[in-house]
Motif scaffolding. Structure first.
Motif, mmCIF file in Angstrom:
data_model
loop_
_atom_site.group_PDB
_atom_site.id
_atom_site.type_symbol
_atom_site.label_atom_id
_atom_site.label_comp_id
_atom_site.label_asym_id
_atom_site.label_seq_id
_atom_site.Cartn_x
_atom_site.Cartn_y
_atom_site.Cartn_z
ATOM 1 N N SER A 192 0.822 -1.305 0.007
ATOM 2 C CA SER A 192 -0.115 0.159 0.131
ATOM 3 C C SER A 192 1.034 1.248 0.121
ATOM 4 O O SER A 192 1.820 1.392 0.598
ATOM 5 N N PRO A 193 0.332 2.156 -0.749
ATOM 6 C CA PRO A 193 1.495 3.433 -0.802
ATOM 7 C C PRO A 193 1.401 4.226 0.566
ATOM 8 O O PRO A 193 0.472 4.109 1.333
ATOM 9 N N THR A 194 2.480 4.917 0.470
ATOM 10 C CA THR A 194 2.799 5.890 1.627
ATOM 11 C C THR A 194 2.759 7.246 0.779
ATOM 12 O O THR A 194 2.782 7.297 -0.280
ATOM 13 N N ASP A 195 2.482 8.385 1.547
ATOM 14 C CA ASP A 195 2.411 9.657 1.333
ATOM 15 C C ASP A 195 3.708 10.152 0.522
ATOM 16 O O ASP A 195 3.709 10.566 -0.540
ATOM 17 N N GLY A 196 4.901 9.795 0.945
ATOM 18 C CA GLY A 196 5.977 10.321 0.265
ATOM 19 C C GLY A 196 6.270 11.938 0.072
ATOM 20 O O GLY A 196 5.375 12.628 0.764
ATOM 21 N N SER A 197 7.088 12.081 -0.744
ATOM 22 C CA SER A 197 7.233 13.756 -0.892
ATOM 23 C C SER A 197 7.036 13.926 -2.535
ATOM 24 O O SER A 197 6.826 12.860 -3.116
ATOM 25 N N PRO A 198 7.181 15.004 -3.040
ATOM 26 C CA PRO A 198 6.661 15.407 -4.216
ATOM 27 C C PRO A 198 7.674 14.533 -5.468
ATOM 28 O O PRO A 198 8.931 14.733 -5.255
ATOM 29 N N ARG A 199 7.042 14.076 -6.441
ATOM 30 C CA ARG A 199 8.096 13.740 -7.590
ATOM 31 C C ARG A 199 7.842 14.642 -8.498
ATOM 32 O O ARG A 199 7.153 14.711 -9.698
ATOM 33 N N THR A 200 8.624 15.665 -8.666
ATOM 34 C CA THR A 200 8.825 16.867 -9.729
ATOM 35 C C THR A 200 10.003 16.585 -10.462
ATOM 36 O O THR A 200 11.307 16.704 -10.016
ATOM 37 N N PHE A 201 9.654 16.706 -11.612
ATOM 38 C CA PHE A 201 10.556 16.489 -12.814
ATOM 39 C C PHE A 201 10.565 17.852 -13.739
ATOM 40 O O PHE A 201 9.712 18.462 -13.755
ATOM 41 N N GLY A 202 11.794 17.823 -14.526
ATOM 42 C CA GLY A 202 11.349 18.876 -15.664
ATOM 43 C C GLY A 202 12.588 19.925 -15.365
ATOM 44 O O GLY A 202 13.113 20.053 -14.466
ATOM 45 N N GLU A 203 12.298 21.114 -16.067
ATOM 46 C CA GLU A 203 13.135 22.353 -15.930
ATOM 47 C C GLU A 203 13.213 22.945 -14.589
ATOM 48 O O GLU A 203 11.910 22.925 -14.217
ATOM 49 N N ARG A 204 14.101 23.451 -14.105
ATOM 50 C CA ARG A 204 14.188 24.083 -12.847
ATOM 51 C C ARG A 204 14.707 25.488 -12.777
ATOM 52 O O ARG A 204 15.833 25.589 -13.530
ATOM 53 N N GLU A 205 13.856 26.165 -12.119
ATOM 54 C CA GLU A 205 14.353 27.736 -11.926
ATOM 55 C C GLU A 205 13.873 28.430 -13.301
ATOM 56 O O GLU A 205 13.777 28.039 -14.215
#
Lengths: 234, 234, 234, 234
Positions: C221-234
């Motif tokens: 079963s999944p846990t909350d975890g933290s964001p999976r953010t991908f792509g260009e930064r800043e």
């Protein structure tokens, strides 16, 4: 090419006639025979429990690329100072091949950090070792499995850290299984635990077992790597 | 000793003057220069996107020990049939070195089973690669870290399976980190993802980077292993 | 507590009398019975091959915490678009439990990146599953091993990536071994491959097997975890 | 829910005014404050170096689910007998969270089997911790990274076994990186090494760090598992 040191407790062979019948010159001599197949000639040294420093002086270890360890009934007689020395050399890059009952040897336990306990039964039963990692250099030239007609059984659970790479699984006639070939890296050193071997069954005369040992020596030999620098910075 | 095939998308160099200025003969030629340091002479073949079968015929792959892959803007133009072929060969034992933006190449994604996404920023910032596994053959002869004065940033999270062995970690001037050297085994094949590389920064002329690539080719070369037999038994 | 979707190919049960005799309401109903032991009541949904989208619409997958997958003879009829959808949801965190012949299912193969091939023999022989990781939540409440009197044999080599965690090893009467319980993480999702199961042996009525499945649902079963953010930064 | 024991060397706070200013009641009290956020109330016990058995009697350890360890300047004063006791309990299932300089504590080194050495610099520089495993329960509720304005630097190489799961990577202002959150299983016990923490920077008052510690306690808590039976069989 590699400089190999074979450490043998060397007690069984001198105290027990059954063992002496199988390994008259000591199990280290038989292991050494298997490492020299004409192709890959290693420089082989021996070291045994009764020698000063158990034969493992700083000098001997310094020039050892791969250390093979056979011990069975006298693990506790190995001095902690020598264990520290072996441990340090493995972290620096020396390979270690722990054979059969060496799962309980001090250097192996120190490196694993666990009890290295298991289940066992001495009943001369058949063992079949299955290759579960056919791309691993330790299985070069083997068939998909190899069979030993009479062995001591070792069964799971085996209280070791999850191997970095599991190479062999054993099937036993009596109904047990065992992780029989386990690869680890600790520091810069390569460690291979290999289950087969016994003091009264002539396991180390088996050609396939000898091939595994030769492959394992090649695999466990140190590479140059990069500096291991620790401590305060700048 | 190994037969190496360098695959290059080979589009940037012909369409973009800035890229052509850095890699006038194609990035594959520069990579090849780095693999031949006098000591370890490999048999090198090239393959590019526009060729029939993208240059990766059954024959070419059959005699390839290690495939290096550079792709950037045309990942989608690689035919699935060729991806199947590369995938099959890696599982049989061919090594694969995925360079920089090849994290998004079809063969690498197929082998990883994840998106292989990451964060990035093109700002010409400093990168320092730290060796976290000083005993690994891929870092033979390196210092404890190496620095690239101007690179594109790649940042975590990097959506790949936990590497079998993490060799390099990158530090970026702008505040990010990245797992820059990741080793995997899939089937009998060895896979190395190596982050450094860019089409307008002359990364592949850096001597330390070249050393890593030479070491990686040696590491990724196939061993004999044992048979991979599947299907019905007995 | 978890929302569980049981996917069943659901073809054997309707075409083969022997299978229908063992699983008259479909194997999914029997699996579901095992998941509801009074203590841990899950919200269970079914999905089958013949339904639109094979029953796996975006909505269904969106509210699924753990997906169990049973497939055998029609792996190829599963549409790639649905495989993409399942794959994406696993990487986002949905658990996947692949049962028996689902080693060859498209979602499992996509996530593993290997052929997932193995050896097999249909001879109704005894299997004994050994716990090799006694501290794992998937074995909560089990004994050190469990026995199935009649099973189809699966043998090594099993062409999967080295598991993150190996939980069960199988011993077969005929002389083979198999890594029968394998844990993986891919993206944020937990994957458990569990070997036991068959269309004509009533494996999923076995109380110990049912306990493993309940434990596996809790583990996956999944846990909350933290964001999976991908792509260009800043 | 879990019973947590916080072990503190408890020397700095009584001998050094700068430390006493930050942690007047001892660093264990501050850590304990962070574990009780209203939601997840643990039963918390303290143990310190000067107590008989360093506060870690058989009884205390027997009822401990998770042990947090803070030590810095007196690692060598911890008696080997107590280290044996802690070690045994971890293998039986007790969780261990090693904080900051506890990388050099005897229980952690015993479990790792390596030197656990690293590089360090005390310069009050900025650290940014990146989540590299966004699906891990230890990062539940965190953002993609967290920043500590003033820390002691720890740099690679970090001489530990490859973690089972790498959760955090640190970036340091001065140019170094570090594997700051490392998960291990040894025997039935879960071990988490977490780098942040210092005796004169108020790291354990940081809300995000406290969240990590709460998550880590939940993650490291033992599960029932199955029997660990060793020795002669049949």
């Amino acid at each position: 090419m590699a400089t190999v040191t074979i450490w043998n407790e060397f007690r069984h062979e001198r105290e027990d006639d059954d063992v002496a019948a199988v390994y008259p010159d000591g199990i280290h001599e038989t292991i050494a025979d298997g490492l020299t197949d004409g192709e890959r000639v290693h420089d082989i040294q021996y070291a045994t429990l009764e020698e000063p420093d158990h034969g493992l002086t700083e000098d001997v270890l310094e020039r050892t690329d791969v250390l093979l360890w056979w011990g069975h009934e006298a693990h506790d007689e190995v001095a902690d100072e020598i264990v520290d020395r072996v441990h340090r050399r493995v972290l620096e890059g020396m390979g270690l091949i722990a054979l059969h009952s060496a799962h309980y040897s001090k250097p192996f336990k120190r490196l694993m950090g666990t009890t290295c306990s298991l289940q066992y039964r001495e009943a001369g039963e058949t063992e079949r070792l299955w290759v579960v990692d056919p791309g691993h250099p330790i299985v070069d030239g083997l068939d998909e499995s190899l069979e030993l007609p009479r062995t001591e059984m070792y069964g799971e659970p085996f209280d070791v850290p999850e191997p970095d790479r599991l190479v062999f699984l054993s099937w036993f006639e009596g109904g047990e299984v065992f992780r029989s070939g386990c690869c680890y890296r600790r520091g810069s050193g390569r460690i291979f635990y290999f289950r087969p071997g016994h003091e009264t069954y002539p396991i180390y005369e088996n050609e396939e077992i000898r091939r595994v040992l030769r492959n394992a020596v090649a695999w466990a030999s140190p590479t140059d790597g990069s500096p291991r620098t620790f401590g305060e910075r700048e």
